[in-house]
Design a protein around this motif. Sequence first.
Motif, PDB file in Angstrom:
ATOM      1  N   SER A  49       2.681   6.353  -7.038  1.00  0.00           N
ATOM      2  CA  SER A  49       1.657   7.185  -7.666  1.00  0.00           C
ATOM      3  C   SER A  49       1.959   8.667  -7.453  1.00  0.00           C
ATOM      4  O   SER A  49       1.746   9.498  -8.344  1.00  0.00           O
ATOM      5  CB  SER A  49       0.277   6.833  -7.104  1.00  0.00           C
ATOM      6  N   HIS A  50       2.481   8.989  -6.256  1.00  0.00           N
ATOM      7  CA  HIS A  50       2.826  10.379  -5.963  1.00  0.00           C
ATOM      8  C   HIS A  50       3.967  10.867  -6.849  1.00  0.00           C
ATOM      9  O   HIS A  50       3.971  12.021  -7.312  1.00  0.00           O
ATOM     10  CB  HIS A  50       3.216  10.513  -4.491  1.00  0.00           C
ATOM     11  N   ARG A  60       1.224   4.132  -2.929  1.00  0.00           N
ATOM     12  CA  ARG A  60       1.060   5.572  -2.665  1.00  0.00           C
ATOM     13  C   ARG A  60       2.286   6.356  -3.123  1.00  0.00           C
ATOM     14  O   ARG A  60       2.160   7.401  -3.776  1.00  0.00           O
ATOM     15  CB  ARG A  60       0.831   5.800  -1.170  1.00  0.00           C
ATOM     16  N   ASN A  61       3.477   5.851  -2.790  1.00  0.00           N
ATOM     17  CA  ASN A  61       4.697   6.592  -3.105  1.00  0.00           C
ATOM     18  C   ASN A  61       4.941   6.660  -4.609  1.00  0.00           C
ATOM     19  O   ASN A  61       5.337   7.706  -5.142  1.00  0.00           O
ATOM     20  CB  ASN A  61       5.894   5.949  -2.405  1.00  0.00           C
ATOM     21  N   ASP A  77       0.841  -1.202   0.000  1.00  0.00           N
ATOM     22  CA  ASP A  77       0.000   0.000   0.000  1.00  0.00           C
ATOM     23  C   ASP A  77       0.874   1.250   0.000  1.00  0.00           C
ATOM     24  O   ASP A  77       0.593   2.227  -0.700  1.00  0.00           O
ATOM     25  CB  ASP A  77      -0.926   0.002   1.214  1.00  0.00           C
ATOM     26  N   SER A  78       1.963   1.194   0.779  1.00  0.00           N
ATOM     27  CA  SER A  78       2.883   2.330   0.816  1.00  0.00           C
ATOM     28  C   SER A  78       3.604   2.492  -0.518  1.00  0.00           C
ATOM     29  O   SER A  78       3.794   3.616  -1.003  1.00  0.00           O
ATOM     30  CB  SER A  78       3.908   2.130   1.953  1.00  0.00           C
TER      31      SER A  78
END
Length: 356
Positions: free
Chosen positions: A226-227, A223-224, A219-220
């Motif tokens: 995609s950011h 997120r990272n 999940d992290s």
Amino acid sequence: MRYEVIQTGAGRLMIVFAGWSTRPSLYRGYIRSGFDLMVVYDYSDVEFPDVDCLKEYREICVVAWSFGVAVAHRWLLSCPDLPITRTLAVNGTPWPVDDRRGIPCRVFGLTLRTLSERSVGEFRKRMFAVSDPMPDFEPVGVEHLRGELESISRMGVNDPAREDDICVWDKVIVSKSDRIIPFAGQMEAWHGHPDMTVTGGAHFPDWTQVMAMASVDKDSVERNFSHGAPTYDGAATVQRAMAARLSEIWREVSSGRRITDVVEIGPGTGLFTRAYLGWLRGANLEFWDLAAIGDDLPGKNLRYAAWPTTRPTLSWPRLRCSGSIRSGGFLQSADGCCVRAVRWLYPRSDDRLSTS
């Protein structure tokens, strides 16, 4: 066997097979972000309990330590359908009592005959480096611990491990300074394993590092990535060169073959996709990725799929995929499977997958 589950509301589970004479209190402080924790212990009965909750998790990682490795080894071979994505063996072998690959028979027999509260205390001291503080151990009766040793020994005799099965473990950690299971025996047991790390630690190594090696918080990662995706291509100089070279290799090894179906695992922003579509025309493409896949990738007949929840069945040195990783049978019939960074996402993958 018994178990304790510490739930955090995560959809992923870390299972720790404890070492002999230890109980869940030794491991409770090492919960990983994004994971529930299950500690399996008490090997007076080596039959794994029927745990229905395992079916509720979309991903399971397994860490086994000391004699827990031998117990977990047999369990892993019996449950190929669980969504287990990572397995890590720490200072243990599939052969718990073995003159070449585990604790020598004479030493084990002497330990069993002379077992007492004092000898258990000395054993626990030898688990740790001299400079390490001793944790508080939950009290366990000597006769119960003796029964555990006898049960583990019988398991090794009645259900002998096979050398061909050592790669049920993705990664192996062996400590040079292990004062419980001889270093030479562990090296012999894991001879030929493709991912073995030798450390200078004690029998119980730095458990924070062990747990970090045992899992990836996907999940992290999602997120990272995609950011950072909007600016990734501008900084990916090395990655662009690697993608171009891999595309050249693929073109060379597939010369003369007609490629109609391709699965790309981990396309990211499409650097590699754009490289091979410079020469590959008219193929059906399917992408798998943890992060959301952009709708601007080139090509025709694109199919998008979420990252599979179960790992492929793999053997060394070649990769074989089976079961639910085949997305509607697509991978089974695919002419090409492209991978650049799958190893840290799907650690059991063979490096040679990129040219299959």
